[in-house]
Design a protein around this motif. Structure first.
Motif: not given
Length: 417
Positions: A220-225
């Motif tokens: 559904k979503e990706l995250f800061e990395s």
């Protein structure tokens, strides 16, 4: 107007830390749009193509900040969905932004890129991928493409050619698609693995990169990395070309030698000795430079088309007759005509270059493209006198400082204004 000045050089000796990969960092920068927040990339090369990509990202609403080799992109306020025509013309690979823009804005607009200096590079496989994943495409005035998609839908894709760009486009769309996506006949280049490594760090579920069959379960979503860009294998191959022409021994650091398997073998056949340990690669050439009877460019893990111009320059000094067949981009042989100005004995027959080792003399030449410009610099290292290479803007697209790199390895090379 900037130009390179290359003088004939004897045996090389030196160590160089290979810059971050141009072909890896561009799709990685496109992937930063998938997160409405901050992404930091380390070991980002400060090259012209990165600057163009940053200009596009800024126009889309992103902010960026450099800290040494680290580049942070804040994509929290994306508010535009059009890729400017003039920037597409400067960097064709910007078409990979279509999927990320669609994810954020539900629509995107781009002018279809035309041909380029190294040959035809159609984006039909990109468009096939997007349509298969649920994107609706509309055309106006033939080359203007408008794309719309409320969301991506997983699909089973088969690429008619293992296009690196189209594979990246598919990955960038599939990571947030509803359901499962399978990409068969996917490109296997190390740059694909680099992009997948970054996306997995952002929360994507990807398996099979570098196998030819990539499986992606949409999230559904990706995250800061945070992620580090790998070494540029074409820049590393440029250094191998330099020591092949000049002889001597050089050491490259920060490089994964396994990414160069398709390159190392031909250089060893020509008389170079190459060995590696962890992230260090050492190359030497002490004996006579030998011709290669036949070499053909092909997708990874074969011999890369991006190194074809470079090895053609090396073959111009080899003992005997070499043949190179171009299996991907027909325009790569434009470099041969500039080498001929230096005295290279090269004949072009259809998609093959036949090269006899000869005596080259430095003169004024023009870089026909990025890799061709680097190849002319390599030829200049072995040619009598001074070689002056104009068209430096082409070279700056992919090399942070080609003259500085060669100088660190002991070559007589300088950038002039």
């Amino acid at each position: 107007m900037a130009y390179l000045e290359i003088r004939q050089t004897g045996p090389l000796s030196g160590t160089y830390r290979v810059q971050g990969s141009k072909n890896a960092v561009l799709p990685m920068l496109a992937a930063t749009l998938l997160v409405p927040g901050k992404t930091t990339l380390h070991r980002v090369p400060k090259i012209k193509d990165v600057n163009v990509m940053l200009e596009i990202l800024h126009l889309l609403g992103c902010c960026s900040c450099w800290e040494g080799e680290a580049l942070t992109i804040d994509a929290g306020n994306v508010n535009n969905w059009v890729i400017p025509e003039e920037l597409i013309g400067q960097m064709r690979s910007s078409v990979i932004l279509l999927a990320p823009i669609l994810y954020r804005m539900k629509k995107a607009a781009v002018v279809e890129p035309g041909g380029c200096s190294i040959g035809r590079r159609p984006i039909d496989i990109h468009l096939y991928v997007l349509q298969a994943l649920g994107v609706k495409l509309h055309y106006e005035w033939e080359e203007h493409i408008f794309a719309q998609a409320d969301y991506f839908c997983g699909a089973h894709l088969f690429l008619k050619f293992p296009s690196v760009g189209a594979t990246e486009q598919a990955i960038l769309a599939a990571v947030t698609a509803n359901g499962m996506t399978v990409i068969d006949n996917a490109a296997r280049e190390p740059e694909i693995a680099e992009l997948c490594r970054m996306l997995r760090g952002m929360g994507a579920k990807i398996t099979g990169d570098q196998t030819g069959r990539i499986v992606i379960e949409g999230v559904k979503e990706l995250f800061e990395s945070t992620c580090e860009v790998g070494a540029d294998r074409i820049v590393a191959a440029t250094c191998l070309s330099a020591v092949a022409v000049c002889s001597g021994e050089i050491t490259l650091t920060g490089v994964d030698a396994s990414h160069l398997n398709g390159v190392i073998e031909p250089f060893e056949k020509m008389g170079c000795k190459i060995w590696s340990d962890k992230d260090t690669l050492t190359a030497a050439r002490m004996d006579k430079l030998m011709a290669i009877p036949y070499l053909k460019t092909s997708p990874y893990p074969g011999f890369p088309t991006d190194v074809q111009s470079l090895i053609m320059a090396v073959m111009s000094f080899a003992d005997g007759q070499s043949v190179v067949e171009e299996g991907i981009f027909e325009g790569r042989f434009r470099t041969a005509y500039q080498l001929q100005k230096m005295g290279a004995a090269i004949i072009i027959e259809n998609n093959q270059a036949i090269i006899w080792g000869s005596h080259l003399i430095g003169t004024k030449v023009e870089a026909p493209d990025l890799r061709g410009g680097a190849a002319l610099a390599i030829a200049g290292l072995g040619a009598d006198g001074v070689t002056t290479i104009f068209g430096y803007d082409h070279i700056a697209r992919g090399y942070e400082d080609l003259a500085g790199m060669l100088f660190m390895l002991g070559a007589q090379a300088a950038l002039r204004e």
